[in-house]
Motif scaffolding. Sequence first.
Motif, mmCIF file in Angstrom:
data_model
loop_
_atom_site.group_PDB
_atom_site.id
_atom_site.type_symbol
_atom_site.label_atom_id
_atom_site.label_comp_id
_atom_site.label_asym_id
_atom_site.label_seq_id
_atom_site.Cartn_x
_atom_site.Cartn_y
_atom_site.Cartn_z
ATOM 1 N N ARG A 107 -9.327 1.795 4.929
ATOM 2 C CA ARG A 107 -8.736 2.739 3.753
ATOM 3 C C ARG A 107 -9.134 3.370 2.899
ATOM 4 N N ASP A 108 -11.054 2.844 2.125
ATOM 5 C CA ASP A 108 -11.281 3.216 0.810
ATOM 6 C C ASP A 108 -12.361 4.557 2.039
ATOM 7 N N ASN B 288 0.836 -1.153 -0.218
ATOM 8 C CA ASN B 288 0.073 0.016 -0.338
ATOM 9 C C ASN B 288 0.936 1.304 -0.194
ATOM 10 N N HIS C 54 -13.185 -2.265 -0.051
ATOM 11 C CA HIS C 54 -13.112 -1.472 -1.257
ATOM 12 C C HIS C 54 -14.474 -1.064 -1.636
ATOM 13 N N ARG D 178 -5.179 5.502 -0.841
ATOM 14 C CA ARG D 178 -6.071 4.840 -1.835
ATOM 15 C C ARG D 178 -5.386 5.481 -3.060
#
Length: 524
Positions: free
Chosen positions: A137-138, A65, A318, A177
């Motif tokens: 993270r999304d 990432n 996601h 992201r």
Amino acid sequence: MIDRISPPAPTLARRGLVLAWLASIPFLGVLYLKIPPSPDQMQFDYMAWLATQGVPYYSGTFDMNWPGGMILQEIAIRLFGPRAYSWHLADFLMLQAVTLAMALFLHRARFDLARFIVLPLYPTLYVTSGYWMAGQRDVIAVGLLLCACAAMLAGPRHERRSFLIAGMLTACAVLVRPTYLSVLAGLIILEAAPRAWVGIARKHEAGARIGLLAAGFLLPFAVVVGAGVWIGNLDDWYQQSVVFTSLVYLDKPPLDPMATLRATFFGAWHWLTFCATVGLFLWVRRDSRLSYPAMLVIGLCAAIALSYFAQNKGFGYHLGGALPVLILLTAVAVDGLATWARTARAGPARTALRLALVLTVLLVCAGTFKKLWGERHYLADIAAHGMTPVPHSGMTGSDQARLVAMIKAGTGADDRIVQYGTLYQIPYLAGRQPSHRFITPAVELMTRDFPLYTAWMGEIAESLHRTQPPFVLIEHEAVERTGDVLRPRKPATPVLTALLDYVGTDYSIVMQGDYGFLLKRNAD
């Protein structure tokens, strides 16, 4: 300027929603601290803590990432210490800031009631969305992008500053992201379009606005790249985030992306999807066209879809970025129905609209209550274990405490241990560094034809023999036990195979459970 304005909401409704939001903050805060971080978040906790000990990302800990999420969790640890709930505490504070930004966005889009609705609604549905959704993270990236969208709606007097801020927030989202880079392109296209098309007044020329947006975007990247040059880990980042990701990680999706879409939008979020669709329709109906704020929201939806399919994994989280957008549009639906019902002529139409409003509010309240009710077991655990998050992966709170205590008692601060799998909270809470940097099982995806296979496997073997870890922790899903021998459950796991070969007969199992096995090095 925006064409239409929703009439003012009743004062009682405003005050009630604000009070509900304020009352929810301590309740949701306690609940969120009891919800365990996801394995990804625990990994980033561990990496972030290691960074505070002088172990850099990429050159000291392996991950594909980009560094945005790691940096945020490092900030959390520096603020609140290496505790199990540090990230959730920091994320909850960020959540309140994003919620206020969403309210500001709706205010600037001329929605009076909707801006108050999101105040209690978004934090509640965020916290109860599940540990594989909240804090991932999304949804974090889209929260930053919604803040950027709110900045894009600032008035001409604050235009230069707001465009710089919007660019910086977009960059921060991309660092979290990178698949959301399309949002920057969308903002540039909107600003380059004729003003008559998007219907919003601007003070400066398009070139100046785009330049400010780009300058703001480049600033965080310049800081991060500069830090990488100073630390000396840019090559490691390239090997992991570019070479490994492109040649190994982007392969066949482990889950069916379309099945995940259906399960998420028409299963877990079915009522939000319905309300959001109604909200978008009422928004377009109010403005009689696609206004600039509506274009921002639709563009964000397109970016979320593009990010989901670009990642090509089929993981539900996601799609996490869709959650705040659905909630924002749900608030618009209630606002739009309330406005339409108040302004409609007396008669059957007004009655029907009032009924639709009541049913929509009941649907939102019932859906929200169901989410809260489903998380009640976390609060029930406070009496037994205080504010320690409830563990998962087959581990109990007692297991976790015993593992941490045993590792602390049997090692010194300079000793290295091995954790194979996703039980990152154990070395994190024990405060012990890893024997080698390849701490995520994703590295097992590489095969012998991967250009860095030999170098990385050699590094792992050398690190194990040099550090001689006193403890090795292996998660249950990775191995099966036959007598005193552990064997990989799956073929083609070179890192695990090398670890078990190293362990051999020099280690003994001292603890085991549904979570896995703790092995201790035998005394010489």
